[in-house]
Design a protein around this motif. Structure first.
Motif, PDB file in Angstrom:
ATOM      1  N   ALA A 146     -55.606  88.589  63.233  1.00 31.44           N
ATOM      2  CA  ALA A 146     -55.672  87.776  62.016  1.00 31.44           C
ATOM      3  C   ALA A 146     -54.518  88.148  61.107  1.00 31.44           C
ATOM      4  CB  ALA A 146     -56.996  87.985  61.274  1.00 31.44           C
ATOM      5  N   ILE A 147     -54.178  87.208  60.234  1.00 34.29           N
ATOM      6  CA  ILE A 147     -53.247  87.478  59.146  1.00 34.29           C
ATOM      7  C   ILE A 147     -53.914  87.003  57.860  1.00 34.29           C
ATOM      8  CG2 ILE A 147     -51.973  85.352  59.678  1.00 34.29           C
ATOM      9  CD1 ILE A 147     -49.496  86.718  58.389  1.00 34.29           C
ATOM     10  N   LEU A 148     -53.974  87.894  56.858  1.00 33.32           N
ATOM     11  CA  LEU A 148     -54.630  87.592  55.594  1.00 33.32           C
ATOM     12  C   LEU A 148     -53.582  87.537  54.487  1.00 33.32           C
ATOM     13  CD1 LEU A 148     -57.709  90.019  55.830  1.00 33.32           C
ATOM     14  CD2 LEU A 148     -57.355  87.802  56.928  1.00 33.32           C
ATOM     15  N   ILE A 149     -53.712  86.551  53.628  1.00 36.19           N
ATOM     16  CA  ILE A 149     -52.805  86.394  52.498  1.00 36.19           C
ATOM     17  C   ILE A 149     -53.585  86.712  51.220  1.00 36.19           C
ATOM     18  CG2 ILE A 149     -51.170  84.893  51.305  1.00 36.19           C
ATOM     19  CD1 ILE A 149     -50.445  85.300  54.210  1.00 36.19           C
ATOM     20  N   ALA A 150     -53.157  87.739  50.513  1.00 44.18           N
ATOM     21  CA  ALA A 150     -53.826  88.136  49.274  1.00 44.18           C
ATOM     22  C   ALA A 150     -53.061  87.591  48.073  1.00 44.18           C
ATOM     23  CB  ALA A 150     -53.915  89.666  49.187  1.00 44.18           C
ATOM     24  N   ASN A 151     -53.777  86.934  47.170  1.00 46.46           N
ATOM     25  CA  ASN A 151     -53.166  86.420  45.937  1.00 46.46           C
ATOM     26  C   ASN A 151     -51.899  85.607  46.209  1.00 46.46           C
ATOM     27  OD1 ASN A 151     -55.153  88.012  44.711  1.00 46.46           O
ATOM     28  ND2 ASN A 151     -53.748  89.707  44.352  1.00 46.46           N
ATOM     29  N   PRO A 152     -51.981  84.583  47.041  1.00 44.70           N
ATOM     30  CA  PRO A 152     -50.772  83.809  47.383  1.00 44.70           C
ATOM     31  C   PRO A 152     -50.176  83.120  46.161  1.00 44.70           C
ATOM     32  CG  PRO A 152     -52.743  82.642  48.092  1.00 44.70           C
ATOM     33  CD  PRO A 152     -53.198  83.992  47.648  1.00 44.70           C
ATOM     34  N   LYS A 153     -48.865  83.039  46.131  1.00 46.89           N
ATOM     35  CA  LYS A 153     -48.145  82.388  45.037  1.00 46.89           C
ATOM     36  C   LYS A 153     -47.694  80.968  45.398  1.00 46.89           C
ATOM     37  CE  LYS A 153     -48.405  86.090  42.507  1.00 46.89           C
ATOM     38  NZ  LYS A 153     -49.340  86.128  41.366  1.00 46.89           N
ATOM     39  N   THR A 154     -47.929  80.571  46.624  1.00 39.73           N
ATOM     40  CA  THR A 154     -47.606  79.212  47.058  1.00 39.73           C
ATOM     41  C   THR A 154     -48.669  78.768  48.046  1.00 39.73           C
ATOM     42  OG1 THR A 154     -45.894  77.798  48.044  1.00 39.73           O
ATOM     43  CG2 THR A 154     -46.163  79.982  48.977  1.00 39.73           C
ATOM     44  N   ASP A 155     -48.898  77.470  48.165  1.00 36.47           N
ATOM     45  CA  ASP A 155     -49.960  77.034  49.065  1.00 36.47           C
ATOM     46  C   ASP A 155     -49.497  77.112  50.515  1.00 36.47           C
ATOM     47  OD1 ASP A 155     -49.744  73.900  50.148  1.00 36.47           O
ATOM     48  OD2 ASP A 155     -48.514  74.315  48.389  1.00 36.47           O
ATOM     49  N   LEU A 156     -50.444  77.326  51.374  1.00 33.22           N
ATOM     50  CA  LEU A 156     -50.157  77.609  52.776  1.00 33.22           C
ATOM     51  C   LEU A 156     -49.471  76.445  53.485  1.00 33.22           C
ATOM     52  CD1 LEU A 156     -50.656  80.033  54.624  1.00 33.22           C
ATOM     53  CD2 LEU A 156     -52.807  78.969  55.326  1.00 33.22           C
ATOM     54  N   TYR A 157     -49.717  75.221  53.014  1.00 34.65           N
ATOM     55  CA  TYR A 157     -49.189  74.042  53.695  1.00 34.65           C
ATOM     56  C   TYR A 157     -47.944  73.474  53.028  1.00 34.65           C
ATOM     57  CZ  TYR A 157     -53.428  74.376  56.410  1.00 34.65           C
ATOM     58  OH  TYR A 157     -54.434  74.833  57.251  1.00 34.65           O
ATOM     59  N   ASN A 158     -47.239  74.309  52.285  1.00 35.42           N
ATOM     60  CA  ASN A 158     -45.922  73.939  51.784  1.00 35.42           C
ATOM     61  C   ASN A 158     -45.037  73.579  52.985  1.00 35.42           C
ATOM     62  OD1 ASN A 158     -43.022  74.534  51.105  1.00 35.42           O
ATOM     63  ND2 ASN A 158     -43.895  74.953  49.108  1.00 35.42           N
ATOM     64  N   PRO A 159     -44.313  72.460  52.947  1.00 33.12           N
ATOM     65  CA  PRO A 159     -43.482  72.064  54.099  1.00 33.12           C
ATOM     66  C   PRO A 159     -42.517  73.153  54.559  1.00 33.12           C
ATOM     67  CG  PRO A 159     -43.608  70.266  52.528  1.00 33.12           C
ATOM     68  CD  PRO A 159     -44.256  71.452  51.864  1.00 33.12           C
ATOM     69  N   ASN A 160     -42.002  73.953  53.621  1.00 37.20           N
ATOM     70  CA  ASN A 160     -41.083  75.021  54.007  1.00 37.20           C
ATOM     71  C   ASN A 160     -41.792  76.130  54.771  1.00 37.20           C
ATOM     72  OD1 ASN A 160     -38.687  73.925  52.899  1.00 37.20           O
ATOM     73  ND2 ASN A 160     -39.296  74.589  50.850  1.00 37.20           N
ATOM     74  N   THR A 161     -43.063  76.370  54.468  1.00 38.03           N
ATOM     75  CA  THR A 161     -43.841  77.348  55.228  1.00 38.03           C
ATOM     76  C   THR A 161     -44.048  76.856  56.653  1.00 38.03           C
ATOM     77  OG1 THR A 161     -45.019  78.082  53.239  1.00 38.03           O
ATOM     78  CG2 THR A 161     -46.020  78.606  55.352  1.00 38.03           C
ATOM     79  N   ILE A 162     -44.420  75.597  56.779  1.00 35.99           N
ATOM     80  CA  ILE A 162     -44.638  75.034  58.117  1.00 35.99           C
ATOM     81  C   ILE A 162     -43.354  75.057  58.931  1.00 35.99           C
ATOM     82  CG2 ILE A 162     -45.339  72.974  59.397  1.00 35.99           C
ATOM     83  CD1 ILE A 162     -47.051  72.221  56.934  1.00 35.99           C
ATOM     84  N   ARG A 163     -42.244  74.663  58.307  1.00 35.28           N
ATOM     85  CA  ARG A 163     -40.963  74.636  59.025  1.00 35.28           C
ATOM     86  C   ARG A 163     -40.542  76.036  59.450  1.00 35.28           C
ATOM     87  NH1 ARG A 163     -39.673  70.539  55.344  1.00 35.28           N
ATOM     88  NH2 ARG A 163     -38.749  71.987  53.859  1.00 35.28           N
ATOM     89  N   SER A 164     -40.613  76.990  58.529  1.00 34.85           N
ATOM     90  CA  SER A 164     -40.144  78.341  58.849  1.00 34.85           C
ATOM     91  C   SER A 164     -41.060  79.061  59.830  1.00 34.85           C
ATOM     92  CB  SER A 164     -39.977  79.169  57.572  1.00 34.85           C
ATOM     93  OG  SER A 164     -41.199  79.271  56.880  1.00 34.85           O
ATOM     94  N   SER A 165     -42.315  78.615  59.904  1.00 34.80           N
ATOM     95  CA  SER A 165     -43.237  79.216  60.876  1.00 34.80           C
ATOM     96  C   SER A 165     -43.086  78.587  62.256  1.00 34.80           C
ATOM     97  CB  SER A 165     -44.688  79.049  60.413  1.00 34.80           C
ATOM     98  OG  SER A 165     -45.183  77.750  60.688  1.00 34.80           O
TER      99      SER A 165
END
Length: 271
Positions: A146-165
């Motif tokens: 698993a990977i856990l995100i604590a206190n995220p500062k941006t939403d998980l489905y930001n297009p840049n997150t999807i692209r970079s992942s």
């Protein structure tokens, strides 16, 4: 089949808003995916597709339809003109595919671990979508539980997150929560917490990652919060010989994760 040739089409405008507005993504529960590989991974990850849009000539309609055969309720399929696709797409190498996809819940309450001896990565307060994407790629490469995100500062489905992942957002077991919530989860699950900290005196190779373990990394600018360091079972450090005292968070995480995998004898080439 519906075909869109105008940039003024309401669906085109909707996609533009979803690409740029986190509030709209949260409000509608939809996000924009770009790329054939990403689409294939979303299907594999059991994401529900609302609409698939493609540029004729870059990818065939048959290929798109084959991807959706398993869905009880097939998504709408829309053909885009070259001009419209060019307006919506960020990259030129995505093989002519976009999609509107329903998001998933990533609460700690719904997190399921497949083993009693998990290896988990935790990132506190990541701000840059590119860093989150890189962490997701690392987690996928290592086969983390698993990977856990604590206190995220941006939403998980930001297009840049999807692209970079590169689509690894769809292949990882992900949960999001506050630092306090995640610490409580680790304690209930009896998972040992190892926090990366520049002030630590224990080198990461000196600790034993064979038991249920969580590796926690913070931001490059400020590191981990006091709450994490106070609740850590062991703070660890990566020795560095240069003039600077920090590395990119995804690089640091990769070093720690693959040392843990080495200790566990879990480094195998996928064939």
């Amino acid at each position: 089949m519906k075909e869109i040739q105008s940039l003024q089409n309401p669906l085109v405008k909707k996609i533009g808003v979803l690409q740029n507005k986190s509030r709209e993504r949260k409000k509608t529960g939809l996000f924009v995916l770009e790329g054939l590989r990403e689409l294939q991974l979303a299907v594999k990850g059991n994401y529900f597709l609302d609409t698939i849009l493609f540029q004729d000539g870059m990818v065939s309609e048959d290929k798109i339809r084959k991807l959706t055969e398993a869905f009880e309720t097939p998504p709408q399929i829309v053909r885009l003109s070259k001009e419209v696709y060019g307006k919506l797409a960020y990259r030129k190498t995505t093989e002519g595919v976009l999609a509107l996809v329903h998001d998933k819940s990533h609460s700690l309450e719904t997190l399921s671990l497949a083993t009693r001896n998990p290896l988990i990565l935790i990132a506190e307060a990541p701000e840059k979508p590119g860093n989150i994407g890189a962490l997701l790629r690392t987690a996928d490469a290592a086969g983390l539980d698993a990977i856990l995100i604590a206190n995220p500062k941006t939403d998980l489905y930001n297009p840049n997150t999807i692209r970079s992942s590169v689509g690894c957002i769809f292949t990882n077991n992900i949960a999001v929560g506050s630092t306090s919530e995640i610490i409580s989860f680790l304690k209930r699950a009896d998972i040992t917490c190892y926090c990366a900290d520049l002030a630590a005196s224990t080198t990461y190779t000196e600790v034993d990652f064979n038991a249920a373990s969580a590796i926690v990394v913070g931001t490059e600018a400020t590191g981990l919060s006091r709450e994490w360091l106070d609740n850590s079972d062991q703070n660890i450090i990566i020795p560095m010989a240069g003039e600077i005292d920090s590395m990119n968070v995804s690089v640091s995480a990769a070093i720690l994760i693959f040392e843990a995998k080495r200790q566990r004898g879990e480094l195998r080439v996928r064939r």
